[in-house]
Design a protein around this motif. Structure first.
Motif, PDB file in Angstrom:
ATOM      1  N   PHE A  83     -19.548 -37.584  28.917  1.00  0.00           N
ATOM      2  CA  PHE A  83     -19.978 -36.543  27.990  1.00  0.00           C
ATOM      3  C   PHE A  83     -19.868 -35.189  28.666  1.00  0.00           C
ATOM      4  O   PHE A  83     -20.175 -35.041  29.854  1.00  0.00           O
ATOM      5  CB  PHE A  83     -21.424 -36.770  27.536  1.00  0.00           C
ATOM      6  N   ALA A  84     -19.494 -34.185  27.879  1.00  0.00           N
ATOM      7  CA  ALA A  84     -19.319 -32.838  28.412  1.00  0.00           C
ATOM      8  C   ALA A  84     -20.515 -31.939  28.120  1.00  0.00           C
ATOM      9  O   ALA A  84     -20.402 -30.730  28.211  1.00  0.00           O
ATOM     10  CB  ALA A  84     -18.055 -32.224  27.813  1.00  0.00           C
ATOM     11  N   ALA A  85     -21.640 -32.481  27.805  1.00  0.00           N
ATOM     12  CA  ALA A  85     -22.827 -31.692  27.493  1.00  0.00           C
ATOM     13  C   ALA A  85     -23.409 -31.088  28.768  1.00  0.00           C
ATOM     14  O   ALA A  85     -23.245 -31.621  29.860  1.00  0.00           O
ATOM     15  CB  ALA A  85     -23.866 -32.570  26.817  1.00  0.00           C
ATOM     16  N   ASP A  86     -24.089 -29.954  28.611  1.00  0.00           N
ATOM     17  CA  ASP A  86     -24.725 -29.293  29.749  1.00  0.00           C
ATOM     18  C   ASP A  86     -26.185 -29.696  29.906  1.00  0.00           C
ATOM     19  O   ASP A  86     -26.705 -29.759  31.012  1.00  0.00           O
ATOM     20  CB  ASP A  86     -24.657 -27.770  29.582  1.00  0.00           C
ATOM     21  N   ASP A  87     -26.858 -29.949  28.788  1.00  0.00           N
ATOM     22  CA  ASP A  87     -28.303 -30.183  28.787  1.00  0.00           C
ATOM     23  C   ASP A  87     -28.593 -31.473  28.019  1.00  0.00           C
ATOM     24  O   ASP A  87     -28.471 -31.519  26.790  1.00  0.00           O
ATOM     25  CB  ASP A  87     -28.995 -28.985  28.122  1.00  0.00           C
ATOM     26  N   ALA A  88     -28.971 -32.513  28.739  1.00  0.00           N
ATOM     27  CA  ALA A  88     -29.201 -33.818  28.112  1.00  0.00           C
ATOM     28  C   ALA A  88     -30.319 -33.762  27.082  1.00  0.00           C
ATOM     29  O   ALA A  88     -30.213 -34.370  26.005  1.00  0.00           O
ATOM     30  CB  ALA A  88     -29.510 -34.870  29.176  1.00  0.00           C
ATOM     31  N   ALA A  89     -31.392 -33.039  27.376  1.00  0.00           N
ATOM     32  CA  ALA A  89     -32.522 -32.967  26.448  1.00  0.00           C
ATOM     33  C   ALA A  89     -32.128 -32.263  25.149  1.00  0.00           C
ATOM     34  O   ALA A  89     -32.440 -32.738  24.054  1.00  0.00           O
ATOM     35  CB  ALA A  89     -33.706 -32.254  27.104  1.00  0.00           C
ATOM     36  N   ALA A  90     -31.442 -31.126  25.269  1.00  0.00           N
ATOM     37  CA  ALA A  90     -31.021 -30.387  24.075  1.00  0.00           C
ATOM     38  C   ALA A  90     -30.018 -31.200  23.262  1.00  0.00           C
ATOM     39  O   ALA A  90     -30.064 -31.221  22.024  1.00  0.00           O
ATOM     40  CB  ALA A  90     -30.418 -29.042  24.475  1.00  0.00           C
ATOM     41  N   THR A  91     -29.129 -31.895  23.941  1.00  0.00           N
ATOM     42  CA  THR A  91     -28.137 -32.722  23.249  1.00  0.00           C
ATOM     43  C   THR A  91     -28.815 -33.879  22.532  1.00  0.00           C
ATOM     44  O   THR A  91     -28.445 -34.208  21.393  1.00  0.00           O
ATOM     45  CB  THR A  91     -27.082 -33.227  24.251  1.00  0.00           C
ATOM     46  N   ALA A  92     -29.802 -34.485  23.172  1.00  0.00           N
ATOM     47  CA  ALA A  92     -30.537 -35.586  22.536  1.00  0.00           C
ATOM     48  C   ALA A  92     -31.226 -35.108  21.258  1.00  0.00           C
ATOM     49  O   ALA A  92     -31.182 -35.783  20.230  1.00  0.00           O
ATOM     50  CB  ALA A  92     -31.554 -36.171  23.513  1.00  0.00           C
ATOM     51  N   ARG A  93     -31.853 -33.938  21.328  1.00  0.00           N
ATOM     52  CA  ARG A  93     -32.507 -33.386  20.130  1.00  0.00           C
ATOM     53  C   ARG A  93     -31.477 -33.106  19.029  1.00  0.00           C
ATOM     54  O   ARG A  93     -31.719 -33.375  17.857  1.00  0.00           O
ATOM     55  CB  ARG A  93     -33.302 -32.123  20.471  1.00  0.00           C
ATOM     56  N   ALA A  94     -30.334 -32.574  19.415  1.00  0.00           N
ATOM     57  CA  ALA A  94     -29.287 -32.285  18.433  1.00  0.00           C
ATOM     58  C   ALA A  94     -28.778 -33.576  17.783  1.00  0.00           C
ATOM     59  O   ALA A  94     -28.569 -33.622  16.568  1.00  0.00           O
ATOM     60  CB  ALA A  94     -28.140 -31.528  19.103  1.00  0.00           C
ATOM     61  N   LEU A  95     -28.597 -34.628  18.575  1.00  0.00           N
ATOM     62  CA  LEU A  95     -28.169 -35.916  18.024  1.00  0.00           C
ATOM     63  C   LEU A  95     -29.208 -36.458  17.044  1.00  0.00           C
ATOM     64  O   LEU A  95     -28.859 -37.003  15.987  1.00  0.00           O
ATOM     65  CB  LEU A  95     -27.935 -36.922  19.151  1.00  0.00           C
TER      66      LEU A  95
END
Length: 195
Positions: free
Chosen positions: A145-157
């Protein structure tokens, strides 16, 4: 043995509450109904659960626990993060859809609690988003995954897939096109996460 002779435990009260909720629904079920089903006074029930709201929240926590556990196994599994994420999202959707169909009265109680913004529901959502974060962090660490912030990405998902797990959308879950819509949303999200 009559109900009043069996030791009263929180677990017995929760079981009786679930039965009462199934019989009368969340709007009409009362603590008096629960006490009557147990063969005790409503004051006895209140010794274990101080309010009707506390009792309803305990039922919701008990009802949601198996779902959280099953999803935790997927989140902490080894293997490709992309596959785990797809499986986790699919399992969540299927669990919600199954429970809405198999246990509509308790699902209605969960929906009522969600509308009340209860602490039980907020904690449940936090646990599930935390599980998503575990998967995303693994995908970032492995270069999937090319995401920078796992927490923010999890919330977005979580927010991007709300139609498939938010109880407010339960009336849509058995529509013929919903499974295909779910697959398309997952494919889009996974493509967006790839480097």
């Amino acid at each position: 043995m009559p109900p009043s002779e069996t030791p009263l435990t929180p677990e017995r009260i929760l079981e009786a509450t679930e039965d009462v909720l199934r019989r009368y629904g969340p709007a009409k079920a009362t603590v008096v109904d629960v006490a009557r089903a147990l063969g005790v006074s409503h004051g006895t029930v209140y010794r274990h659960f101080r309010t009707k709201a506390a009792l309803r929240e305990a039922v919701a926590v008990r009802w949601l626990a198996p779902e959280q556990g099953d999803l935790c196994v997927i989140a902490e599994d080894s293997g490709a993060a992309e596959e785990r994420l797809r499986r986790w999202l699919g399992s969540l959707f299927e669990a919600k859809r199954r429970r809405a169909g198999e246990d509509p009265e308790l699902f209605a109680t969960f929906l009522a609690l969600a509308r009340e913004n209860s602490d039980a529901v907020a904690r449940h959502i936090a646990v599930l988003i935390g599980q998503l974060e575990v998967i995303v962090a693994a995908g970032i660490a492995d270069g999937e995954f090319a995401a920078d912030d796992a927490a923010a990405t999890a919330r977005a998902l979580w927010h991007a897939t709300a139609r498939f797990h938010d109880p407010a959308h339960a009336h849509e879950w058995h529509a013929p096109e919903t499974a295909a819509d779910f697959d398309e949303v997952c494919a889009l999200l996974l493509r967006g996460l790839r480097p």
